[in-house]
Design an enzyme around this catalytic site. Structure first.
Site, PDB file in Angstrom:
ATOM      1  N   CYS A   1       0.816  -1.209   0.000  1.00 31.47           N
ATOM      2  CA  CYS A   1       0.000   0.000   0.000  1.00 31.47           C
ATOM      3  C   CYS A   1       0.856   1.268   0.000  1.00 31.47           C
ATOM      4  O   CYS A   1       1.963   1.269   0.529  1.00 31.47           O
ATOM      5  CB  CYS A   1      -0.870   0.044   1.243  1.00 31.47           C
TER       6      CYS A   1
ATOM      7  N   ARG B   1       5.064   0.265  -6.205  1.00 29.56           N
ATOM      8  CA  ARG B   1       5.089  -0.552  -4.992  1.00 29.56           C
ATOM      9  C   ARG B   1       4.178  -1.768  -5.105  1.00 29.56           C
ATOM     10  O   ARG B   1       4.267  -2.686  -4.297  1.00 29.56           O
ATOM     11  CB  ARG B   1       4.657   0.305  -3.793  1.00 29.56           C
TER      12      ARG B   1
ATOM     13  N   TRP C   1      -2.813  -2.694  -1.677  1.00 29.83           N
ATOM     14  CA  TRP C   1      -2.377  -4.053  -2.007  1.00 29.83           C
ATOM     15  C   TRP C   1      -3.099  -4.945  -1.012  1.00 29.83           C
ATOM     16  O   TRP C   1      -2.827  -4.902   0.197  1.00 29.83           O
ATOM     17  CB  TRP C   1      -0.865  -4.153  -1.852  1.00 29.83           C
TER      18      TRP C   1
ATOM     19  N   ASN D   1      -1.550   2.129   5.776  1.00 33.90           N
ATOM     20  CA  ASN D   1      -0.619   1.110   5.304  1.00 33.90           C
ATOM     21  C   ASN D   1      -0.191   0.327   6.527  1.00 33.90           C
ATOM     22  O   ASN D   1       0.151   0.915   7.541  1.00 33.90           O
ATOM     23  CB  ASN D   1       0.588   1.798   4.635  1.00 33.90           C
ATOM     24  N   GLY D   2      -0.224  -1.005   6.440  1.00 30.87           N
ATOM     25  CA  GLY D   2       0.154  -1.836   7.588  1.00 30.87           C
ATOM     26  C   GLY D   2      -0.977  -2.792   7.925  1.00 30.87           C
ATOM     27  O   GLY D   2      -1.888  -3.004   7.110  1.00 30.87           O
TER      28      GLY D   2
ATOM     29  N   GLU E   1      19.479 -16.101  -7.682  1.00 30.34           N
ATOM     30  CA  GLU E   1      18.958 -14.780  -8.012  1.00 30.34           C
ATOM     31  C   GLU E   1      18.379 -14.774  -9.435  1.00 30.34           C
ATOM     32  O   GLU E   1      17.312 -14.212  -9.691  1.00 30.34           O
ATOM     33  CB  GLU E   1      20.053 -13.730  -7.849  1.00 30.34           C
TER      34      GLU E   1
ATOM     35  N   LYS F   1      14.488 -13.873 -10.469  1.00 30.48           N
ATOM     36  CA  LYS F   1      14.166 -12.785 -11.400  1.00 30.48           C
ATOM     37  C   LYS F   1      13.251 -13.305 -12.503  1.00 30.48           C
ATOM     38  O   LYS F   1      12.263 -12.678 -12.861  1.00 30.48           O
ATOM     39  CB  LYS F   1      15.475 -12.252 -11.996  1.00 30.48           C
TER      40      LYS F   1
ATOM     41  N   GLU G   1       9.641 -14.150 -11.182  1.00 32.24           N
ATOM     42  CA  GLU G   1       8.796 -13.060 -10.689  1.00 32.24           C
ATOM     43  C   GLU G   1       8.239 -12.188 -11.806  1.00 32.24           C
ATOM     44  O   GLU G   1       7.148 -11.647 -11.665  1.00 32.24           O
ATOM     45  CB  GLU G   1       9.500 -12.215  -9.619  1.00 32.24           C
TER      46      GLU G   1
ATOM     47  N   HIS H   1      19.980 -35.873  -7.461  1.00 33.08           N
ATOM     48  CA  HIS H   1      19.399 -36.447  -6.241  1.00 33.08           C
ATOM     49  C   HIS H   1      17.882 -36.300  -6.230  1.00 33.08           C
ATOM     50  O   HIS H   1      17.260 -36.369  -5.164  1.00 33.08           O
ATOM     51  CB  HIS H   1      20.047 -35.806  -5.011  1.00 33.08           C
TER      52      HIS H   1
ATOM     53  N   LYS I   1       6.704  -3.812  -4.309  1.00 29.41           N
ATOM     54  CA  LYS I   1       8.113  -3.423  -4.259  1.00 29.41           C
ATOM     55  C   LYS I   1       8.628  -3.420  -2.827  1.00 29.41           C
ATOM     56  O   LYS I   1       9.681  -3.948  -2.530  1.00 29.41           O
ATOM     57  CB  LYS I   1       8.274  -2.032  -4.889  1.00 29.41           C
TER      58      LYS I   1
HETATM   59  O1  M6R Z   1      13.856  -3.753   0.027  1.00 30.89           O
HETATM   60  P1  M6R Z   1      14.455  -5.083   0.315  1.00 30.89           P
HETATM   61  O2  M6R Z   1      15.809  -5.267  -0.300  1.00 30.89           O
HETATM   62  O3  M6R Z   1      14.480  -5.411   1.781  1.00 30.89           O
HETATM   63  O4  M6R Z   1      13.496  -6.130  -0.367  1.00 30.89           O
HETATM   64  C1  M6R Z   1      13.680  -7.513  -0.192  1.00 30.89           C
HETATM   65  C2  M6R Z   1      12.893  -8.290  -1.223  1.00 30.89           C
HETATM   66  O5  M6R Z   1      11.529  -8.061  -1.059  1.00 30.89           O
HETATM   67  C3  M6R Z   1      13.293  -7.912  -2.641  1.00 30.89           C
HETATM   68  O6  M6R Z   1      14.662  -8.075  -2.823  1.00 30.89           O
HETATM   69  C4  M6R Z   1      12.557  -8.779  -3.670  1.00 30.89           C
HETATM   70  O7  M6R Z   1      12.928 -10.116  -3.525  1.00 30.89           O
HETATM   71  C5  M6R Z   1      12.883  -8.260  -5.058  1.00 30.89           C
HETATM   72  N1  M6R Z   1      11.943  -7.255  -5.428  1.00 30.89           N
HETATM   73  C6  M6R Z   1      12.890  -9.327  -6.085  1.00 30.89           C
HETATM   74  O8  M6R Z   1      13.301  -8.806  -7.311  1.00 30.89           O
END
Ligand code: M6R
Length: 610
Positions: A2, A27, A77, A103-104, A483, A487, A490, A506, A605
């Protein structure tokens, strides 16, 4: 997650709110809304869906000629209740006197709702937030003799959980109230009015002078002044921060997507992160309070930042011979971690607001760990609460998929590793100087990778229909594979897994069938022969191999079906350069599938709920 905006001042209020909301879109959200003071009443407009739907609804609304004096806005959100017009914020008290954006998560909302229903309140949404609007209104009229600030304070005392709040009251049209606990909120100080927002990029179109609210603070925002109070109602005096990021840093600058723009910013971001902490060839880090008898390092983070921690583990252990554990922040608090004053805890976070990471950091402190935070956003909660902060210089990262933040986190963690190795006498000054020189060569190598990005574009064009893609690597290449896989899934929604080269056989090798794409970073010469064997194992089951190779691993090219050549980067530093083609691959897969690259489904985000 949010996002909140608010404005009071002499500019047209709705365009300011909509501009702020559009800057918060990154976000992640599923609905949006605004509440504004017009005449002596609050008007509200909220819509499920994208901001365009809200703009459409506002353009169709009969707004008359009466000036709009102040307003609050929100991107939601969904957590409590599905995305719908009713569940969207702002929420109103029954009589329409109080409007709230939040937000929260209000953890005790069920008890509060029960109490409010017994008082005769009717609820119109399934959200936790609606209780706040009713409570403020109840206290305003019943207990606080029409004192809005007192009503908000009384309400906050009854809330459990996390909140950033904007509160508008029809009886008090010349101000609105902001408050926060465990959810970010910043105040923007303008020439012709003042603002609130969930983060700094949302304000960049309006001002660069900001006040960062601390936990449990309350602010009264008026056209000509901002007053800040602590939880006990005592005035707080704080110097505003002059934000260095300019508005252009949060714009696409001719790129089709923020993600692509941010990948192309990696050379600059890595260079800035390094040069900020290197002076005349030597390290100049903030004074890190390494425990005198360092027993272990514990790295805590989420998602991409966690993967940067995986790379750092290998580097620190190799260089410093100190054990490193890497923990997922959301698990950290619940497995009774072994920490003491001989443990250095390193928190990695781009936003500095990820709630799981923040909570883990607080737990680590409670258990006696020294806290170093590697953070991108200046003044964020994690940055403020850590013992020492090492800032990355990525600049605002808007795309949900983290790219330049990862590269800069790696750059920062190399500096930390060299600093520790030097202190432990595991490296000489000369050796550190040599390593620094190699680090400073990375931006030019990233430029070279980006110059060949069309190779990845072509490859993606013929593989974006894949159902499942595997990433396989050994050592640092495995950390990188994790990583790369995150990527891809997502933003392209293609199922993907990352495996150490020796582990597939395995169990997981059962999923390899003719045509399955397996992407292999091959940057570690010491492990390349083992990887060649692992590649042969999957090729024997029909897999198709894309190798991302450094020249020192060139001999693996023979077992690959397609090859992307990297510059000649030292093995230890390779993840910084090798990640970029995998980010480009994810980008082009998503683009070819016609997906929303910057705002992938279900994701936010800044993850400010647990
Ligand atoms: O803001 P942060 O680095 O703490 O966020 C952690 C994760 O939410 C963030 O790295 C997320 O995995 C990425 N958006 C993925 O691309």
């Amino acid at each position: 997650m949010c996002g909140i905006v608010g404005y009071i001042g002499s500019r047209p209020v709705l365009p300011v709110l909509l501009d702020g909301l559009s800057r918060l879109e990154y976000r992640g959200y599923d609905s949006a809304g605004v509440a504004f003071m017009q005449g002596d009443r609050i008007r509200i407009c909220k819509k499920k869906g994208r901001l365009a739907q809200l703009e459409q609804a506002l353009s169709e609304a009969d707004l008359g000629d009466m000036p709009i004096r102040a307003g609050i806005g929100h991107t939601r959100w969904a957590t409590h209740g599905a995305p719908s017009d009713e569940n969207s914020h702002p929420h109103l008290s029954a009589n329409g006197r109080v409007a709230v954006v939040h937000n929260g998560i209000i953890e005790n909302y069920i008890e509060l709702k029960r109490y409010l229903c017994a008082q005769g309140c009717c609820f119109h949404s399934e959200t936790d937030t609606e209780v706040v609007a009713h409570l403020v209104d109840l206290h305003y009229a019943r207990d606080c003799a029409g004192d809005l600030m007192a009503a908000v304070r009384q309400t906050l005392a009854e809330l459990e959980g996390s909140y950033a709040l904007g509160v508008l009251c029809a009886d008090d049209p010349d101000r609105f109230i902001a408050a926060r606990k465990d959810s970010p909120l910043v105040i923007g100080l303008g020439e012709d009015g003042h603002f609130i927002a969930s983060d700094i990029p949302a304000l960049l179109g309006q001002t660069r002078r900001v006040l960062i609210m601390e936990d449990r603070e309350i602010a009264v925002i008026e056209k000509n002044q901002v007053r800040l109070f602590d939880a006990l109602g005592r005035p707080v005096c704080r110097e505003p921060l002059e934000v260095q990021w300019d508005s252009a840093a949060a714009e696409k600058n001719g790129f089709e997507h923020f993600m692509m723009k941010e990948i192309f910013e990696e050379p600059r971001a890595v260079r800035d992160t390094l040069t900020r902490h290197i002076r005349r060839g030597t390290l100049e880090l903030p004074a890190i309070d390494w425990p005198r008898a360092l027993r272990q390092v514990c790295i805590v983070a989420c998602g991409t930042a966690y993967h940067a921690g995986m790379v750092a583990k290998t580097v620190i252990e190799q260089l410093c011979r100190v054990p490193v554990v890497v923990d997922i922040a959301s698990e950290f608090r619940y497995h009774d971690p072994i920490l003491d004053e001989e443990t250095m805890v390193i928190i990695i976070s781009q936003s500095g607001e990820t709630l799981d990471t923040l909570a883990a950091m607080r737990e680590a402190r409670r258990r006696g760990g020294h806290i170093l935070a590697v953070v991108n956003v200046v003044g964020s909660s994690i940055a403020r609460e850590a013992d020492t902060v090492l800032y990355t210089a990525a600049g605002p990262e808007i795309a949900v998929a983290s790219t330049k933040a990862y590269s800069t986190q790696l750059a920062a963690m190399y500096l930390v590793a060299f600093d520790l190795a030097r202190r432990l006498n595991r490296m000489s000054d000369n050796q550190v100087r040599e390593q620094i020189e190699s680090l400073l060569a990375l931006p030019a190598m990233l430029d070279a990778v980006l110059a060949s990005q069309d190779e990845i574009q072509r490859f993606a064009a013929s593989h974006f229909n894949a159902h499942s893609i595997f990433f396989m690597g050994r050592g640092l290449d495995y950390a990188l594979a994790m990583e790369a896989s995150l990527k891809l899934k997502e933003i392209s929604y293609i199922h993907s897994e990352a495996y150490p080269g020796g582990e597939l056989k395995h169990g997981t090798i059962a999923l390899i069938e003719p045509g399955t794409l397996v992407v292999c970073p091959l940057t570690q010469p010491a492990l390349v022969d083992k990887m060649i064997s692992n590649i042969r194992e999957v090729k024997a089951r029909g897999a198709l191999i894309l190798g991302i190779l450094t020249p020192s691993c060139q001999r693996a090219a023979d077992v690959c079906d397609a090859v992307f050549m990297l510059p000649d980067v030292p093995a230890r530093l390779a993840p910084v350069v090798a990640v970029t083609p995998t980010q480009l691959l994810a980008y082009y897969m998503s683009l070819n599938k016609g997906l929303d690259v910057d705002k992938p489904r279900n994701l936010a985000k800044s993850v400010t709920v647990e």
